[in-house]
Structure formats: structure tokens, C-alpha cells
Design an enzyme around this catalytic site. Structure first.
Site, PDB file in Angstrom:
ATOM      1  N   ARG A 123      -8.722  48.754 -14.016  1.00 58.24           N
ATOM      2  CA  ARG A 123      -9.045  48.866 -13.361  1.00 58.24           C
ATOM      3  C   ARG A 123     -10.473  49.076 -12.546  1.00 58.24           C
ATOM      4  O   ARG A 123     -11.194  49.675 -11.744  1.00 58.24           O
ATOM      5  CB  ARG A 123      -9.095  50.385 -13.860  1.00 58.24           C
ATOM      6  CG  ARG A 123      -7.799  51.020 -14.492  1.00 58.24           C
ATOM      7  CD  ARG A 123      -7.515  52.404 -14.959  1.00 58.24           C
ATOM      8  NE  ARG A 123      -7.273  52.972 -15.095  1.00 58.24           N
ATOM      9  CZ  ARG A 123      -6.338  53.672 -16.450  1.00 58.24           C
ATOM     10  NH1 ARG A 123      -7.134  52.300 -17.248  1.00 58.24           N
ATOM     11  NH2 ARG A 123      -5.065  53.834 -16.993  1.00 58.24           N
ATOM     12  N   LYS A 138     -12.840  44.748   2.477  1.00 55.49           N
ATOM     13  CA  LYS A 138     -10.885  45.237   2.978  1.00 55.49           C
ATOM     14  C   LYS A 138     -10.032  44.110   2.066  1.00 55.49           C
ATOM     15  O   LYS A 138     -10.311  43.128   1.877  1.00 55.49           O
ATOM     16  CB  LYS A 138     -10.289  44.601   4.752  1.00 55.49           C
ATOM     17  CG  LYS A 138     -10.682  46.118   4.783  1.00 55.49           C
ATOM     18  CD  LYS A 138     -10.105  46.190   6.028  1.00 55.49           C
ATOM     19  CE  LYS A 138     -10.600  47.013   6.760  1.00 55.49           C
ATOM     20  NZ  LYS A 138      -9.779  47.431   8.481  1.00 55.49           N
ATOM     21  N   GLU A 146     -12.945  35.114  15.859  1.00 55.68           N
ATOM     22  CA  GLU A 146     -12.985  36.282  15.187  1.00 55.68           C
ATOM     23  C   GLU A 146     -15.116  36.108  15.178  1.00 55.68           C
ATOM     24  O   GLU A 146     -15.353  37.636  15.787  1.00 55.68           O
ATOM     25  CB  GLU A 146     -12.932  35.999  13.688  1.00 55.68           C
ATOM     26  CG  GLU A 146     -11.833  36.091  13.492  1.00 55.68           C
ATOM     27  CD  GLU A 146     -11.311  38.470  13.217  1.00 55.68           C
ATOM     28  OE1 GLU A 146     -12.201  38.467  13.657  1.00 55.68           O
ATOM     29  OE2 GLU A 146     -10.284  38.417  13.286  1.00 55.68           O
ATOM     30  N   LYS A 201     -20.892  42.327  11.234  1.00 53.81           N
ATOM     31  CA  LYS A 201     -20.655  43.490  10.528  1.00 53.81           C
ATOM     32  C   LYS A 201     -20.901  44.574   9.550  1.00 53.81           C
ATOM     33  O   LYS A 201     -20.586  45.036   8.859  1.00 53.81           O
ATOM     34  CB  LYS A 201     -19.029  42.345   9.548  1.00 53.81           C
ATOM     35  CG  LYS A 201     -18.124  42.944   8.547  1.00 53.81           C
ATOM     36  CD  LYS A 201     -16.977  42.344   9.420  1.00 53.81           C
ATOM     37  CE  LYS A 201     -15.990  42.731   8.678  1.00 53.81           C
ATOM     38  NZ  LYS A 201     -14.574  41.872   8.539  1.00 53.81           N
ATOM     39  N   GLU A 218     -13.713  53.296   7.429  1.00 51.68           N
ATOM     40  CA  GLU A 218     -12.960  53.330   8.542  1.00 51.68           C
ATOM     41  C   GLU A 218     -12.830  54.982   8.972  1.00 51.68           C
ATOM     42  O   GLU A 218     -11.831  55.212   9.276  1.00 51.68           O
ATOM     43  CB  GLU A 218     -11.820  52.353   8.716  1.00 51.68           C
ATOM     44  CG  GLU A 218     -12.397  51.136   8.763  1.00 51.68           C
ATOM     45  CD  GLU A 218     -10.417  50.620   9.441  1.00 51.68           C
ATOM     46  OE1 GLU A 218      -9.693  51.312   9.190  1.00 51.68           O
ATOM     47  OE2 GLU A 218     -11.018  49.896   9.820  1.00 51.68           O
ATOM     48  N   ARG A 233     -16.156  51.747  12.587  1.00 56.25           N
ATOM     49  CA  ARG A 233     -15.179  50.533  11.551  1.00 56.25           C
ATOM     50  C   ARG A 233     -14.166  50.238  12.734  1.00 56.25           C
ATOM     51  O   ARG A 233     -13.509  48.835  12.338  1.00 56.25           O
ATOM     52  CB  ARG A 233     -15.307  50.746   9.993  1.00 56.25           C
ATOM     53  CG  ARG A 233     -14.845  49.387   9.733  1.00 56.25           C
ATOM     54  CD  ARG A 233     -15.282  49.576   8.164  1.00 56.25           C
ATOM     55  NE  ARG A 233     -14.629  47.389   7.089  1.00 56.25           N
ATOM     56  CZ  ARG A 233     -14.264  47.163   6.424  1.00 56.25           C
ATOM     57  NH1 ARG A 233     -15.703  48.328   5.703  1.00 56.25           N
ATOM     58  NH2 ARG A 233     -14.026  45.999   5.851  1.00 56.25           N
ATOM     59  N   ASN A 244     -11.280  45.669  14.608  1.00 59.68           N
ATOM     60  CA  ASN A 244     -10.561  45.718  14.862  1.00 59.68           C
ATOM     61  C   ASN A 244      -9.540  44.965  16.176  1.00 59.68           C
ATOM     62  O   ASN A 244      -8.116  45.329  16.847  1.00 59.68           O
ATOM     63  CB  ASN A 244      -9.349  46.614  14.352  1.00 59.68           C
ATOM     64  CG  ASN A 244      -9.377  46.802  13.318  1.00 59.68           C
ATOM     65  OD1 ASN A 244      -8.959  45.601  12.583  1.00 59.68           O
ATOM     66  ND2 ASN A 244      -9.292  48.028  12.725  1.00 59.68           N
ATOM     67  N   HIS A 270      -6.700  43.731  17.771  1.00 60.11           N
ATOM     68  CA  HIS A 270      -5.684  43.497  16.032  1.00 60.11           C
ATOM     69  C   HIS A 270      -4.767  43.922  15.770  1.00 60.11           C
ATOM     70  O   HIS A 270      -3.393  43.934  14.978  1.00 60.11           O
ATOM     71  CB  HIS A 270      -6.518  43.725  14.923  1.00 60.11           C
ATOM     72  CG  HIS A 270      -7.722  42.854  14.326  1.00 60.11           C
ATOM     73  ND1 HIS A 270      -8.596  42.328  15.255  1.00 60.11           N
ATOM     74  CD2 HIS A 270      -7.763  41.931  13.878  1.00 60.11           C
ATOM     75  CE1 HIS A 270      -9.067  41.732  15.053  1.00 60.11           C
ATOM     76  NE2 HIS A 270      -9.087  40.881  13.359  1.00 60.11           N
ATOM     77  N   HIS A 287      -2.047  41.762  15.166  1.00 63.18           N
ATOM     78  CA  HIS A 287      -0.632  41.352  13.674  1.00 63.18           C
ATOM     79  C   HIS A 287       0.999  42.080  14.081  1.00 63.18           C
ATOM     80  O   HIS A 287       1.095  41.509  13.017  1.00 63.18           O
ATOM     81  CB  HIS A 287      -1.343  42.654  13.063  1.00 63.18           C
ATOM     82  CG  HIS A 287      -2.781  42.869  12.411  1.00 63.18           C
ATOM     83  ND1 HIS A 287      -3.247  43.732  11.910  1.00 63.18           N
ATOM     84  CD2 HIS A 287      -3.184  41.160  12.013  1.00 63.18           C
ATOM     85  CE1 HIS A 287      -4.187  43.388  11.350  1.00 63.18           C
ATOM     86  NE2 HIS A 287      -4.406  41.957  11.150  1.00 63.18           N
ATOM     87  N   HIS A 309      -3.756  33.858  12.647  1.00 61.46           N
ATOM     88  CA  HIS A 309      -4.121  34.765  12.258  1.00 61.46           C
ATOM     89  C   HIS A 309      -4.951  34.874  13.793  1.00 61.46           C
ATOM     90  O   HIS A 309      -5.524  35.152  14.049  1.00 61.46           O
ATOM     91  CB  HIS A 309      -5.206  35.227  10.984  1.00 61.46           C
ATOM     92  CG  HIS A 309      -5.538  36.254  11.025  1.00 61.46           C
ATOM     93  ND1 HIS A 309      -5.084  38.113  11.507  1.00 61.46           N
ATOM     94  CD2 HIS A 309      -7.290  36.772  11.236  1.00 61.46           C
ATOM     95  CE1 HIS A 309      -6.308  38.671  11.508  1.00 61.46           C
ATOM     96  NE2 HIS A 309      -7.032  38.008  11.865  1.00 61.46           N
TER      97      HIS A 309
END
Length: 384
Positions: A135, A157, A199, A241, A251, A256, A260, A263, A267, A281
């Protein structure tokens, strides 16, 4: 808006520390040379009494694992390592299960650390494993690619991919420490370095026009490592960032989401290419950002000159800019739209895109006209 281009490296200092301000979960990003060999000292100071299990891939382990193990051994923190296969395919349920079993076999306890030692794939995978193991155990990110140092290692993330899309299963799980050793970047292939650079450029394109102008002028020094340009680029990116994450960790406010930029397009292209070497990527994101600028221009939002600057700069550094640059078969607009519909920003069935009013001026557009987007992608997929 992101503005930090005025902050250049303090070249006479061995490292720079940037704090991601999240209250009790705040953590430092340390940027400098030879940090891997000092990992034991940094972890002991940041996460006292935490034993460490390293997660890496075969490529990084062959190049850099020995000094990391030695440092953790010297500090009496080393538990063992788990080595995965390089590549996006490792971000999967089967690899996650095998990794979790290995970490439990090593005896990782709640107070111990998983050390993610690699690029974005390792960081995302190991970070997600840390978030669910018992956990939640502590996490330290040691990114070894430019892309991971300026993007995926910062912000919490974590996740794995699904056939429907990238990073669709995961969690927000902040690290206790990020160590960005700039020396390891010298072992990257030119293609991998370019992917990371995409990036870096993103931070200028979405919120810092002065930073992007500096990149246009001095990008070659970042690639060669001359002077302090590379470190300045990493520090500026991490500060940018970190500030956005501190403002909108999950987000929820929309700030935030600006990270993206490119993206949603990118993606979808990655998913179409099967998360393979056909399109890495950073290459997908470069194409995606160019598409975002061109689409914004065609909607009357962005000056033509700004859209042209983005395309021209990415071509100068050797990044792809067109869907037609994808190796192998080119997707149709219908195929891309179906993949874009799996984007995490979709709300009420409506696609949300990050668009721009110019370089350094990104915004969230929550109501995209499907007909206009379809028409745009049909044209782009034909290479015109």
C-alpha cells in the site's frame, strides 16, 4: 504562465537543489555531476534508515549500476535489484506483476525505498510498483535520460500502458527525492537525446517564450554539453514543471494539463506505432506539438510565424514534425481519432486539447469541433 529562463546554472556549485513544494510531501530535485556515486549519502539524508531496492533496465544496468550499488552498499542500504527489459513494452501488467514479486522477495518493507534507476519507462513502472507495494513504500527517482530528468521523474505520475492507450492505469505518487546526474547523459544515443530535448522545448512553447528563443539560439550547446547550457536547460525545465505540479498536483485546476501540450496527438501516434522503435515518445511529442501549433494557426488562434518557428526548430535539431515521418504504414484520421478518444483529458465524451495563441502561450480548449479536427487530421495524414 511558466517563466524561469532567467535562472541560469550556478556553474561554480557542484549541484543545484530545486524543491517541489507540496507541503508535507515536498521533495528536492538535485541536479549536478557524479550524483550516482553519492546516492547513499543523499538517501540517508532524505529518507533515513530506508533500505533500497533498485529497479533498472538491462541497458542502464550495464552502463551505470556498479557505482550506484557501491554507494548504497557503503551506506548499508542496498537490498538488491530488479532488472527489466528496456522499452515501452515493459510498462505492462505482466511486467508489473513480476516486478512486484521480485521486490517482495527482496524484503522491501513499508519504510524502505524503491529506487527507479533509468529512463521514463523504468520511472513510471517502478513508481507505480512503489505506490501499490504494501500500500505504498518510499520512492527515489534517479532518471538517466534527458527526457526523464526534465519530465517524467518529476511530478508523481506513474503508470503502465494498455492497448487502448498510454498511461491509462496508474497513480499519482510523489517521490521522496529526485537525483538528476548530468554525467549519465553522455551515454545516450543521439536519437534518445533528441527525444528528451523535445520535452525541454515544450516548457518554452507552453509558457516561456524567452526560454524557447534561447533554445533556438543555443540548442547545439545543450547537445554537445558545452559550457553550462545543458545544466541550465535541465534546471529551467525542472523549475517550470515543479512550479506547475505545486499549483495543480492532480490536474484538478487545469494548470497541469498544459504540460500535455502535443501529448494527445503524440500518445495516439505512439499507440498506433505499438509503443515500438517506429516512434519514440519524444519524437511523437515533437510531431504532436507541431500539430497543435498548426491546428491553432488554422483555427485563427496562433500567428503563422510562430507555427513555422516550431516546425523549423524541430527540423533543425533532427526531430520529426509530420505524421508522414512515422516509419511504416501511416494511420488514417479515423484511426488517430479513435486513439485520441482514449485520452485522459476527455470529459463527457468531448476531446480536450492543449492549443496555443503563440509561442509561450498555451491554453486548455475543452470544446474541440470534431469536424474541424477530422478535416485537419485527414490533411495531415496525407502529408500535405
Amino acid at each position: 504562465m511558466i517563466r524561469d529562463s532567467a535562472s541560469s546554472s550556478a556553474e561554480d556549485e557542484p549541484e543545484t537543489t530545486i524543491t517541489v513544494a507540496l507541503g508535507e510531501r515536498s521533495y528536492p530535485i538535485v541536479i549536478g555531476e557524479d550524483l550516482i556515486s553519492a546516492t547513499g549519502r543523499w538517501i540517508s539524508a532524505t529518507v533515513p534508515n530506508a533500505r533500497c531496492a533498485i529497479v533498472s533496465d538491462k541497458t542502464v544496468a550495464a552502463l551505470h549500476l556498479a557505482p550506484l550499488k557501491a554507494s548504497l552498499d557503503e551506506a548499508k542500504l542496498y537490498l538488491g535489484e530488479a532488472i527489466v527489459t528496456p522499452g515501452e513494452a515493459s510498462k505492462s501488467f505482466p511486467v508489473l506483476a513480476t516486478l512486484s514479486e521480485r521486490l517482495l522477495e527482496l524484503g522491501v518493507e513499508r519504510g524502505d525505498c524503491v529506487v527507479a534507476f533509468g529512463g521514463g519507462v523504468v520511472g513510471d513502472l517502478a513508481g507505480f510498483a512503489a505506490s501499490i507495494l504494501r500500500r505504498g513504500v518510499r520512492l527515489v527517482q534517479i532518471p538517466t535520460t534527458l527526457l526523464a530528468q526534465v519530465d517524467s521523474s518529476v511530478g508523481g505520475k506513474t503508470g503502465i500502458d494498455m492497448p487502448q492507450g498510454k498511461n491509462l492505469i496508474g497513480a499519482f505518487y510523489q517521490p521522496a527525492l529526485v537525483l538528476a546526474d548530468t554525467n549519465v547523459l553522455d551515454t545516450l544515443t543521439p536519437r534518445d537525446f533528441r527525444c528528451g530535448y523535445a520535452e525541454v522545448a515544450k516548457y518554452g512553447l507552453l509558457g516561456d517564450a524567452e526560454f524557447f528563443a534561447w533554445l533556438e539560439q543555443d540548442w547545439s550547446d545543450i547537445f554537445t554539453g558545452l559550457g553550462g547550457a545543458r545544466r541550465r536547460a535541465i534546471e529551467t525545465s525542472c523549475r517550470a514543471k515543479g512550479a506547475v505540479v505545486a499549483e495543480d498536483e492532480r490536474e484538478e485546476s487545469g494548470a497541469r494539463a498544459l504540460l500535455n501540450l502535443g501529448h494527445t496527438f503524440g500518445h495516439a501516434l505512439e499507440a498506433y506505432a505499438g509503443y515500438s522503435d517506429r516512434l519514440l515518445h519524444g519524437e511523437a511529442i515533437a510531431i504532436g506539438m507541431r500539430l497543435a501549433f498548426t491546428f491553432s494557426f488554422e483555427q485563427g488562434l496562433c500567428p503563422a510565424d510562430d507555427a513555422a518557428r516550431v516546425k523549423r526548430h524541430f527540423e533543425a535539431v533532427g526531430l520529426p514534425t509530420k505524421i508522414a515521418d512515422l516509419l511504416g504504414e501511416i494511420p488514417t484520421a479515423e484511426q488517430l481519432l479513435r486513439l485520441m478518444a482514449q485520452d485522459k483529458k476527455v470529459k463527457g465524451g468531448k476531446l480536450v486539447l492543449i492549443l496555443v495563441r503563440g509561442v509561450g502561450a498555451a491554453f486548455v480548449e475543452p470544446d474541440i469541433d470534431p469536424a474541424r479536427l477530422t478535416q485537419f487530421l485527414e490533411k495531415e495524414c496525407k502529408g500535405r
